[in-house]
Write a protein that holds these residues in place. Structure first.
Motif, PDB file in Angstrom:
ATOM      1  N   HIS A  36       0.686  -1.242  -0.056  1.00 11.41           N
ATOM      2  CA  HIS A  36      -0.096   0.064  -0.009  1.00 11.41           C
ATOM      3  C   HIS A  36       0.702   1.143   0.055  1.00 11.41           C
ATOM      4  N   VAL A  37       1.951   1.200  -0.848  1.00 15.89           N
ATOM      5  CA  VAL A  37       2.864   2.301  -0.774  1.00 15.89           C
ATOM      6  C   VAL A  37       3.457   2.241  -2.267  1.00 15.89           C
ATOM      7  N   SER A  38       3.985   3.414  -2.688  1.00 11.39           N
ATOM      8  CA  SER A  38       4.528   3.598  -4.103  1.00 11.39           C
ATOM      9  C   SER A  38       5.781   2.652  -4.138  1.00 11.39           C
ATOM     10  N   MET A  39       5.943   2.226  -5.309  1.00 10.41           N
ATOM     11  CA  MET A  39       7.457   1.667  -5.699  1.00 10.41           C
ATOM     12  C   MET A  39       8.755   2.392  -4.924  1.00 10.41           C
ATOM     13  N   GLU A  40       8.346   3.640  -5.147  1.00 10.53           N
ATOM     14  CA  GLU A  40       9.653   4.653  -4.539  1.00 10.53           C
ATOM     15  C   GLU A  40       9.932   4.229  -3.016  1.00 10.53           C
ATOM     16  N   ALA A  41       8.705   4.100  -2.517  1.00 14.42           N
ATOM     17  CA  ALA A  41       8.987   4.054  -0.944  1.00 14.42           C
ATOM     18  C   ALA A  41       9.066   2.513  -0.590  1.00 14.42           C
ATOM     19  N   VAL A  42       8.922   1.629  -1.347  1.00 16.47           N
ATOM     20  CA  VAL A  42       9.412   0.082  -1.245  1.00 16.47           C
ATOM     21  C   VAL A  42      10.868   0.198  -1.517  1.00 16.47           C
ATOM     22  N   LEU A  43      11.263   0.561  -2.505  1.00 17.04           N
ATOM     23  CA  LEU A  43      12.806   0.894  -3.096  1.00 17.04           C
ATOM     24  C   LEU A  43      13.549   1.468  -1.577  1.00 17.04           C
ATOM     25  N   GLY A  44      12.953   2.626  -1.155  1.00 15.87           N
ATOM     26  CA  GLY A  44      13.694   3.241  -0.098  1.00 15.87           C
ATOM     27  C   GLY A  44      13.828   2.191   1.081  1.00 15.87           C
ATOM     28  N   TYR A  45      12.909   1.291   1.343  1.00 16.31           N
ATOM     29  CA  TYR A  45      12.710   0.307   2.500  1.00 16.31           C
ATOM     30  C   TYR A  45      13.722  -0.584   2.142  1.00 16.31           C
ATOM     31  N   LYS A  46      13.672  -0.947   1.262  1.00 15.45           N
ATOM     32  CA  LYS A  46      14.527  -2.368   0.716  1.00 15.45           C
ATOM     33  C   LYS A  46      15.905  -1.779   0.759  1.00 15.45           C
ATOM     34  N   LEU A  47      16.251  -0.738   0.479  1.00 15.96           N
ATOM     35  CA  LEU A  47      17.773  -0.369   0.365  1.00 15.96           C
ATOM     36  C   LEU A  47      18.209  -0.100   1.900  1.00 15.96           C
ATOM     37  N   ALA A  48      17.348   0.428   2.702  1.00 13.75           N
ATOM     38  CA  ALA A  48      17.637   0.722   3.996  1.00 13.75           C
ATOM     39  C   ALA A  48      17.868  -0.664   4.805  1.00 13.75           C
ATOM     40  N   THR A  49      16.962  -1.718   4.438  1.00 14.94           N
ATOM     41  CA  THR A  49      17.155  -2.913   5.095  1.00 14.94           C
ATOM     42  C   THR A  49      18.200  -3.959   4.704  1.00 14.94           C
ATOM     43  N   LEU A  50      18.543  -3.451   3.256  1.00 13.63           N
ATOM     44  CA  LEU A  50      19.725  -4.297   2.780  1.00 13.63           C
ATOM     45  C   LEU A  50      21.098  -3.654   3.420  1.00 13.63           C
ATOM     46  N   ASP A  51      21.074  -2.397   3.674  1.00 12.08           N
ATOM     47  CA  ASP A  51      22.339  -1.986   4.458  1.00 12.08           C
ATOM     48  C   ASP A  51      22.448  -2.571   5.775  1.00 12.08           C
ATOM     49  N   ALA A  52      21.319  -2.479   6.522  1.00 12.29           N
ATOM     50  CA  ALA A  52      21.241  -3.183   7.810  1.00 12.29           C
ATOM     51  C   ALA A  52      21.623  -4.619   7.934  1.00 12.29           C
ATOM     52  N   LEU A  53      21.240  -5.685   6.898  1.00  7.24           N
ATOM     53  CA  LEU A  53      21.355  -6.875   6.781  1.00  7.24           C
ATOM     54  C   LEU A  53      22.742  -6.938   6.144  1.00  7.24           C
ATOM     55  N   ASN A  54      23.426  -6.222   5.495  1.00  7.46           N
ATOM     56  CA  ASN A  54      24.688  -6.328   5.291  1.00  7.46           C
ATOM     57  C   ASN A  54      25.559  -6.049   6.410  1.00  7.46           C
ATOM     58  N   ASP A  55      25.374  -5.207   7.306  1.00  5.46           N
ATOM     59  CA  ASP A  55      26.109  -4.936   8.437  1.00  5.46           C
ATOM     60  C   ASP A  55      25.854  -6.246   9.355  1.00  5.46           C
ATOM     61  N   LEU A  56      24.784  -6.788   9.521  1.00  3.46           N
ATOM     62  CA  LEU A  56      24.530  -7.796  10.414  1.00  3.46           C
ATOM     63  C   LEU A  56      25.181  -9.180   9.859  1.00  3.46           C
ATOM     64  N   THR A  57      25.457  -9.174   8.706  1.00  2.00           N
ATOM     65  CA  THR A  57      26.020 -10.404   8.121  1.00  2.00           C
ATOM     66  C   THR A  57      27.627 -10.367   8.586  1.00  2.00           C
ATOM     67  N   GLU A  58      28.214  -9.097   8.282  1.00  2.00           N
ATOM     68  CA  GLU A  58      29.518  -8.823   8.136  1.00  2.00           C
ATOM     69  C   GLU A  58      29.844  -9.153   9.963  1.00  2.00           C
ATOM     70  N   ILE A  59      28.981  -8.607  10.607  1.00  2.00           N
ATOM     71  CA  ILE A  59      29.431  -8.583  12.181  1.00  2.00           C
ATOM     72  C   ILE A  59      29.206 -10.065  12.737  1.00  2.00           C
ATOM     73  N   CYS A  60      28.053 -10.716  12.072  1.00  7.66           N
ATOM     74  CA  CYS A  60      27.880 -12.211  12.654  1.00  7.66           C
ATOM     75  C   CYS A  60      29.171 -13.093  12.170  1.00  7.66           C
ATOM     76  N   GLY A  61      29.343 -12.864  10.883  1.00  6.64           N
ATOM     77  CA  GLY A  61      30.517 -13.538  10.318  1.00  6.64           C
ATOM     78  C   GLY A  61      32.136 -13.519  10.923  1.00  6.64           C
ATOM     79  N   ARG A  62      32.105 -12.052  11.472  1.00  7.39           N
ATOM     80  CA  ARG A  62      33.286 -11.899  12.015  1.00  7.39           C
ATOM     81  C   ARG A  62      33.297 -12.604  13.584  1.00  7.39           C
ATOM     82  N   PHE A  63      32.202 -12.588  14.140  1.00  8.74           N
ATOM     83  CA  PHE A  63      32.190 -13.097  15.223  1.00  8.74           C
ATOM     84  C   PHE A  63      32.123 -14.768  15.342  1.00  8.74           C
ATOM     85  N   LEU A  64      31.688 -15.289  14.296  1.00 10.05           N
ATOM     86  CA  LEU A  64      31.515 -16.726  14.165  1.00 10.05           C
ATOM     87  C   LEU A  64      32.012 -17.051  12.978  1.00 10.05           C
ATOM     88  N   PRO A  65      33.493 -16.971  12.714  1.00  8.40           N
ATOM     89  CA  PRO A  65      34.319 -17.182  11.530  1.00  8.40           C
ATOM     90  C   PRO A  65      33.811 -18.451  10.699  1.00  8.40           C
TER      91      PRO A  65
END
Length: 224
Positions: free
Chosen positions: A125-154
């Motif tokens: 129920h939002v525009s594609m621009e709003a979805v894109l903004g959300y997806k990109l913000a989520t992707l940044d956080a997911l990438n950070d979490l992935t890196e942090i977890c991989g470093r903690f548990l090699p």
């Protein structure tokens, strides 16, 4: 001369617009924490922010956009919380990682509530621009979490870490809804012994699942 009270005047300067948008988002946050995301309407948010509904729609497309913004914020806060807790450690265990990911999720009850609504209705129920903004913000956080977890548990490859984080976010959203039933359903569980098991204790249930999932991903999971 403008005779409207300051809190209902239309914001014209960029800084004022940002403040007005922030007040709308904070109103939605407060209401959702108190009532649950499902029960909050755009009219409720407008009233809480001291605005007319039409005024709110000058700053956001829909109620769903407001909650999508709050979900993106939740992802960022989750990544920050995990990073601050783990620091630069490279000697973690599967159990530690699972417990920390779950604890930092459960520490954000609104985020857990929102996670169940994203694919169900917020993105629809939002525009594609709003979805894109959300997806990109989520992707940044997911990438950070992935890196942090991989470093903690090699021994946890990055693709496996990404799978773990994604699956936990889905589980947290679903289990939060079960763990926080509406009052009538909570009374039913309390009054009918045969249904007592249906009331979920969120953190222990989520942590058990996280340990099993993380162990499986480390011992025979995704590598590419």
């Amino acid at each position: 001369m403008n005779t409207l009270p300051p809190h209902v005047r239309r914001a014209r300067r960029p800084a004022h617009k940002e403040l007005r948008l922030a007040s709308i988002i904070e109103a939605a946050r407060s209401l959702a924490l108190h009532k649950g995301v499902r029960e909050v309407t755009l009219t409720d948010i407008a009233a809480e922010a001291g605005l007319a509904k039409s005024a709110v729609l000058r700053y956001v497309e829909t109620r769903e956009e407001i909650f999508l913004r709050l979900t993106a914020e939740g992802w960022s806060q989750w990544a920050t919380a995990v990073g601050q807790s783990l620091g630069d450690r490279t000697d973690g265990t599967v159990e530690e990682l699972a417990e920390l990911l779950c604890r930092t999720l459960v520490d954000q009850p609104l985020f857990c509530d929102l996670l169940a609504h994203v694919a169900l209705n917020l993105e629809r129920h939002v525009s594609m621009e709003a979805v894109l903004g959300y997806k990109l913000a989520t992707l940044d956080a997911l990438n950070d979490l992935t890196e942090i977890c991989g470093r903690f548990l090699p021994e946890l490859p990055q693709p496996a870490a990404r799978e773990l984080i994604g699956d936990l976010s889905l589980l947290a959203g679903a289990l939060w809804q079960i763990a926080t039933p509406p009052p009538a359903l909570a009374r039913l569980y309390a009054e009918e012994p045969k249904l007592a098991h249906m009331k979920v204790d969120l953190l222990p249930r989520l942590t058990t699942a996280a340990r099993a999932l993380a162990t499986g991903l480390v011992t025979g999971g995704i590598t590419a």
